[in-house]
Write a protein that holds these residues in place. Sequence first.
Motif, PDB file in Angstrom:
ATOM      1  N   THR A 165       0.993  -1.229   0.010  1.00  0.00           N
ATOM      2  CA  THR A 165      -0.052   0.031  -0.021  1.00  0.00           C
ATOM      3  C   THR A 165       0.808   1.349  -0.025  1.00  0.00           C
ATOM      4  O   THR A 165       0.664   2.174  -0.746  1.00  0.00           O
ATOM      5  CB  THR A 165      -1.045  -0.133   1.211  1.00  0.00           C
ATOM      6  OG1 THR A 165      -1.388  -1.263   1.358  1.00  0.00           O
ATOM      7  CG2 THR A 165      -1.982   0.915   1.141  1.00  0.00           C
ATOM      8  N   ALA A 166       1.813   1.202   0.993  1.00  0.00           N
ATOM      9  CA  ALA A 166       2.778   2.238   0.829  1.00  0.00           C
ATOM     10  C   ALA A 166       3.214   2.660  -0.308  1.00  0.00           C
ATOM     11  O   ALA A 166       3.301   3.666  -0.913  1.00  0.00           O
ATOM     12  CB  ALA A 166       3.806   2.392   2.208  1.00  0.00           C
ATOM     13  N   ALA A 167       4.089   1.630  -1.081  1.00  0.00           N
ATOM     14  CA  ALA A 167       4.823   1.531  -2.314  1.00  0.00           C
ATOM     15  C   ALA A 167       3.637   2.225  -3.241  1.00  0.00           C
ATOM     16  O   ALA A 167       4.315   2.959  -4.053  1.00  0.00           O
ATOM     17  CB  ALA A 167       5.446   0.290  -2.539  1.00  0.00           C
ATOM     18  N   LEU A 168       2.697   1.653  -3.366  1.00  0.00           N
ATOM     19  CA  LEU A 168       1.667   2.138  -4.587  1.00  0.00           C
ATOM     20  C   LEU A 168       1.315   3.624  -4.300  1.00  0.00           C
ATOM     21  O   LEU A 168       1.287   4.353  -5.188  1.00  0.00           O
ATOM     22  CB  LEU A 168       0.331   1.322  -4.730  1.00  0.00           C
ATOM     23  CG  LEU A 168       0.776  -0.255  -5.407  1.00  0.00           C
ATOM     24  CD1 LEU A 168      -0.385  -0.921  -5.208  1.00  0.00           C
ATOM     25  CD2 LEU A 168       1.364   0.073  -6.720  1.00  0.00           C
ATOM     26  N   PHE A 169       0.965   3.880  -2.985  1.00  0.00           N
ATOM     27  CA  PHE A 169       0.580   5.334  -2.880  1.00  0.00           C
ATOM     28  C   PHE A 169       1.520   6.284  -3.263  1.00  0.00           C
ATOM     29  O   PHE A 169       1.361   7.255  -3.737  1.00  0.00           O
ATOM     30  CB  PHE A 169       0.219   5.416  -1.581  1.00  0.00           C
ATOM     31  CG  PHE A 169      -0.584   6.965  -0.966  1.00  0.00           C
ATOM     32  CD1 PHE A 169      -1.947   7.108  -1.282  1.00  0.00           C
ATOM     33  CD2 PHE A 169       0.208   7.885  -0.804  1.00  0.00           C
ATOM     34  CE1 PHE A 169      -2.473   8.532  -1.155  1.00  0.00           C
ATOM     35  CE2 PHE A 169      -0.293   9.207  -0.609  1.00  0.00           C
ATOM     36  CZ  PHE A 169      -1.748   9.429  -0.734  1.00  0.00           C
TER      37      PHE A 169
ATOM     38  N   VAL B  72       0.757   7.472   5.058  1.00  0.00           N
ATOM     39  CA  VAL B  72      -0.692   7.106   4.522  1.00  0.00           C
ATOM     40  C   VAL B  72      -0.914   5.560   5.484  1.00  0.00           C
ATOM     41  O   VAL B  72      -1.915   5.385   6.180  1.00  0.00           O
ATOM     42  CB  VAL B  72      -0.871   6.858   3.113  1.00  0.00           C
ATOM     43  CG1 VAL B  72      -2.112   5.651   2.874  1.00  0.00           C
ATOM     44  CG2 VAL B  72      -1.111   8.006   2.690  1.00  0.00           C
ATOM     45  N   VAL B  73       0.111   4.849   5.506  1.00  0.00           N
ATOM     46  CA  VAL B  73      -0.038   3.336   6.127  1.00  0.00           C
ATOM     47  C   VAL B  73      -0.192   3.754   7.685  1.00  0.00           C
ATOM     48  O   VAL B  73      -0.597   3.242   8.418  1.00  0.00           O
ATOM     49  CB  VAL B  73       1.012   2.432   5.686  1.00  0.00           C
ATOM     50  CG1 VAL B  73       0.477   1.784   4.141  1.00  0.00           C
ATOM     51  CG2 VAL B  73       2.489   2.757   5.920  1.00  0.00           C
ATOM     52  N   MET B  74       0.880   4.547   8.106  1.00  0.00           N
ATOM     53  CA  MET B  74       0.798   5.195   9.596  1.00  0.00           C
ATOM     54  C   MET B  74      -0.478   5.324  10.148  1.00  0.00           C
ATOM     55  O   MET B  74      -0.833   4.988  11.117  1.00  0.00           O
ATOM     56  CB  MET B  74       2.058   5.969   9.974  1.00  0.00           C
ATOM     57  CG  MET B  74       2.137   6.295  11.012  1.00  0.00           C
ATOM     58  SD  MET B  74       3.578   6.808  11.629  1.00  0.00           S
ATOM     59  CE  MET B  74       3.839   8.392  10.714  1.00  0.00           C
TER      60      MET B  74
ATOM     61  N   ALA C 130      -3.445   4.764   8.766  1.00  0.00           N
ATOM     62  CA  ALA C 130      -4.513   3.810   8.239  1.00  0.00           C
ATOM     63  C   ALA C 130      -4.132   2.399   9.044  1.00  0.00           C
ATOM     64  O   ALA C 130      -5.395   1.862   9.434  1.00  0.00           O
ATOM     65  CB  ALA C 130      -4.348   3.267   6.639  1.00  0.00           C
ATOM     66  N   PHE C 131      -3.006   2.034   9.205  1.00  0.00           N
ATOM     67  CA  PHE C 131      -2.816   0.682  10.086  1.00  0.00           C
ATOM     68  C   PHE C 131      -1.883   1.018  11.381  1.00  0.00           C
ATOM     69  O   PHE C 131      -0.838   0.517  11.332  1.00  0.00           O
ATOM     70  CB  PHE C 131      -2.191  -0.221   9.025  1.00  0.00           C
ATOM     71  CG  PHE C 131      -2.811  -0.342   7.648  1.00  0.00           C
ATOM     72  CD1 PHE C 131      -4.011  -0.940   7.570  1.00  0.00           C
ATOM     73  CD2 PHE C 131      -2.181   0.110   6.612  1.00  0.00           C
ATOM     74  CE1 PHE C 131      -4.652  -1.014   6.270  1.00  0.00           C
ATOM     75  CE2 PHE C 131      -2.760  -0.079   5.299  1.00  0.00           C
ATOM     76  CZ  PHE C 131      -3.973  -0.472   5.222  1.00  0.00           C
ATOM     77  N   PRO C 132      -2.353   1.704  12.108  1.00  0.00           N
ATOM     78  CA  PRO C 132      -1.614   2.133  13.381  1.00  0.00           C
ATOM     79  C   PRO C 132      -1.082   0.770  14.122  1.00  0.00           C
ATOM     80  O   PRO C 132      -0.076   1.027  14.606  1.00  0.00           O
ATOM     81  CB  PRO C 132      -2.575   3.249  14.072  1.00  0.00           C
ATOM     82  CG  PRO C 132      -3.837   2.850  13.741  1.00  0.00           C
ATOM     83  CD  PRO C 132      -3.633   2.374  12.430  1.00  0.00           C
ATOM     84  N   LEU C 133      -1.972  -0.084  14.173  1.00  0.00           N
ATOM     85  CA  LEU C 133      -1.761  -1.125  15.068  1.00  0.00           C
ATOM     86  C   LEU C 133      -0.369  -1.913  14.367  1.00  0.00           C
ATOM     87  O   LEU C 133       0.467  -2.069  15.119  1.00  0.00           O
ATOM     88  CB  LEU C 133      -2.775  -2.353  14.936  1.00  0.00           C
ATOM     89  CG  LEU C 133      -2.663  -3.754  15.607  1.00  0.00           C
ATOM     90  CD1 LEU C 133      -2.631  -3.207  17.083  1.00  0.00           C
ATOM     91  CD2 LEU C 133      -3.711  -4.468  15.395  1.00  0.00           C
ATOM     92  N   HIS C 134      -0.210  -2.239  13.162  1.00  0.00           N
ATOM     93  CA  HIS C 134       0.949  -2.789  12.665  1.00  0.00           C
ATOM     94  C   HIS C 134       2.101  -1.976  12.451  1.00  0.00           C
ATOM     95  O   HIS C 134       3.138  -2.383  12.662  1.00  0.00           O
ATOM     96  CB  HIS C 134       0.594  -3.324  11.092  1.00  0.00           C
ATOM     97  CG  HIS C 134      -0.536  -4.496  11.048  1.00  0.00           C
ATOM     98  ND1 HIS C 134      -0.013  -5.696  11.417  1.00  0.00           N
ATOM     99  CD2 HIS C 134      -1.674  -4.581  10.855  1.00  0.00           C
ATOM    100  CE1 HIS C 134      -1.143  -6.455  11.032  1.00  0.00           C
ATOM    101  NE2 HIS C 134      -2.227  -5.752  10.869  1.00  0.00           N
ATOM    102  N   LEU C 135       1.955  -0.728  12.497  1.00  0.00           N
ATOM    103  CA  LEU C 135       3.122   0.353  12.421  1.00  0.00           C
ATOM    104  C   LEU C 135       3.819   0.634  13.722  1.00  0.00           C
ATOM    105  O   LEU C 135       4.643   1.076  13.791  1.00  0.00           O
ATOM    106  CB  LEU C 135       2.709   1.539  11.837  1.00  0.00           C
ATOM    107  CG  LEU C 135       2.752   1.701  10.522  1.00  0.00           C
ATOM    108  CD1 LEU C 135       4.109   1.951  10.032  1.00  0.00           C
ATOM    109  CD2 LEU C 135       2.116   0.519   9.355  1.00  0.00           C
ATOM    110  N   ASN C 136       3.150  -0.245  14.866  1.00  0.00           N
ATOM    111  CA  ASN C 136       3.579   0.322  15.996  1.00  0.00           C
ATOM    112  C   ASN C 136       4.160  -1.250  16.952  1.00  0.00           C
ATOM    113  O   ASN C 136       4.658  -1.238  17.955  1.00  0.00           O
ATOM    114  CB  ASN C 136       2.452   0.789  17.220  1.00  0.00           C
ATOM    115  CG  ASN C 136       2.307   1.955  17.081  1.00  0.00           C
ATOM    116  OD1 ASN C 136       3.202   2.766  16.626  1.00  0.00           O
ATOM    117  ND2 ASN C 136       0.937   2.563  17.083  1.00  0.00           N
TER     118      ASN C 136
END
Lengths: 193, 351
Positions: B100-104, B130-132, B134-140
Amino acid sequence: MTDIILILVGTVLVNNFVLVRFLGLCPFMGVSRNLEAAFGMSLATAFVLTLSSAVSYLLHQYVLVPLNIEYLRTIAFILVIAASVQFTEIMVRRLSPLLDQVLGIFIPLIATNCAVLGVALLNVQQAKGLVQSVFFGFGAAAGFALVLVLFAAMRERVEAADVPVAFRGTAIALMTAGLMSLAFMGFSGMARP
Amino acid sequence: MDFERRDAPFVTPATDVSSMMREVLYALIPAAIAYVWYFGPGLILNFIVAALFCVAGEAVMLRARGRSVETGLSDFSALVTAALIAFALPALIPWWITATAALFAVVVAKHLYGGLGFNIFNPAMAGYVVVMIAFPLHLNLWAAPDMGDLDYHYLTLFETARYTLTGTFPDYLSFDSISRATPLDTVKAGLRDLRTFEEIRVNPLMGDFGGRGWEWIGNFTAIGGAWLLARKIIRWQIPLGVLAGLLVPSGIAYFLDPGVHASPGFYLFSGGTMLCAFFIATDPVSAATSNKGRLIYGLGVGFLIYAIRRWGSYADGVAFAILLMNLTVPTIDYLTKPHIVGHVKSTQDSQ
């Protein structure tokens, strides 16, 4: 003093009226085509917002509350804002023809800026005092001015870029506004008392 | 007599975009080795995923816009974006977040604005933010470095690949057993709980000055950055600006009251400071273009990182600081237009 600084940081950056609360988007998209117009609009808005937040506070506190007709505040504020915009326009025309030339066409536009009504209503909702209300209005205007000027400069650059045809004009401007809003999320959590 | 006839340009530049981007990638290798040494092979897998999607996104967009795919891909800029995304994301992360991050980054932040050379926002940081959000759980979820724990487990390539592809661990592992708070989070939470910086530093997670593992990644990033400086691929204004913008306010705060503030050394060597100063902020497209403008840009990035780390709710402010300063670049450029040599400044110009 800390109180005032927190209000200013809060309204200019953390809860920016355009990018975080999404108020005042019409002039944000409409008057950002070139830098000079954006600058003029910012100055006019700053003046009207500060004035109208003081006037609407006084109206609420000394007319609506004593008469027990707070439910009329939306319509009352619209009236006050329209009047203060008209007042500003007349005063500017009489006192400074030079300023009138710069700001003249922008002033009537402010009457329809929802951020102005938003500030007046938020002031009442959050039960602020007169001084705080004035600074809240001023901070909102400063935040509006900041992002409007930055956005206008960015749009001038984007106009010159090799944007795909389908995205030229308003589409890419809206994308840019969205990305700006994303960037402003970095301020979240600041200015907590 | 037959003379060779040539058209301009007569002097070929020493660097073109392609070789410049390749050298940026080489300069990241020392930091990548340190990263893998401390946090497992996740970085490499993330880079592969990000690179696949960056290159694919770039190819699709170039084709859709009727440009030459070969020319567009041979400048290696998509791979630099992929590398920065891989460094920004945690080592362990499911592949679809990286994608997602790469495509955005490539499709929205870069090609909708006209592709390389026109993008206002740094693509890698836009994708990361954007991913931070949108997906805070995985990014932490950050893997822990080896701190001498008896139950420490260095993740093998197989375990990492399994998590990247499926988002699950083998039965004998769980995220709780291999992850820790990052040094930045530890300091932020500790200071909020009214502990002094000296007390927080006792935690072995904090390493010597910037957090175990992170300080060495920072050092090796700075070595790569120094090499880029020596090769004149980046100029000194932005790195100096970023480091000074971070060092001066944190130094003053630490000097006034060392109890309640993190040390300037910690600010410099933790999180993504070094990567930001030498590799992210120096992006030639989204940074300011005049020398004075670059210095202002760098100082702004540095100060915003400090402000977000100290007062904001995000642990590391690098990505936000970059995006926020990207916003101001057209204005900075407008205000710091260099004076044209030989022109007398007329009164018209100064208005």
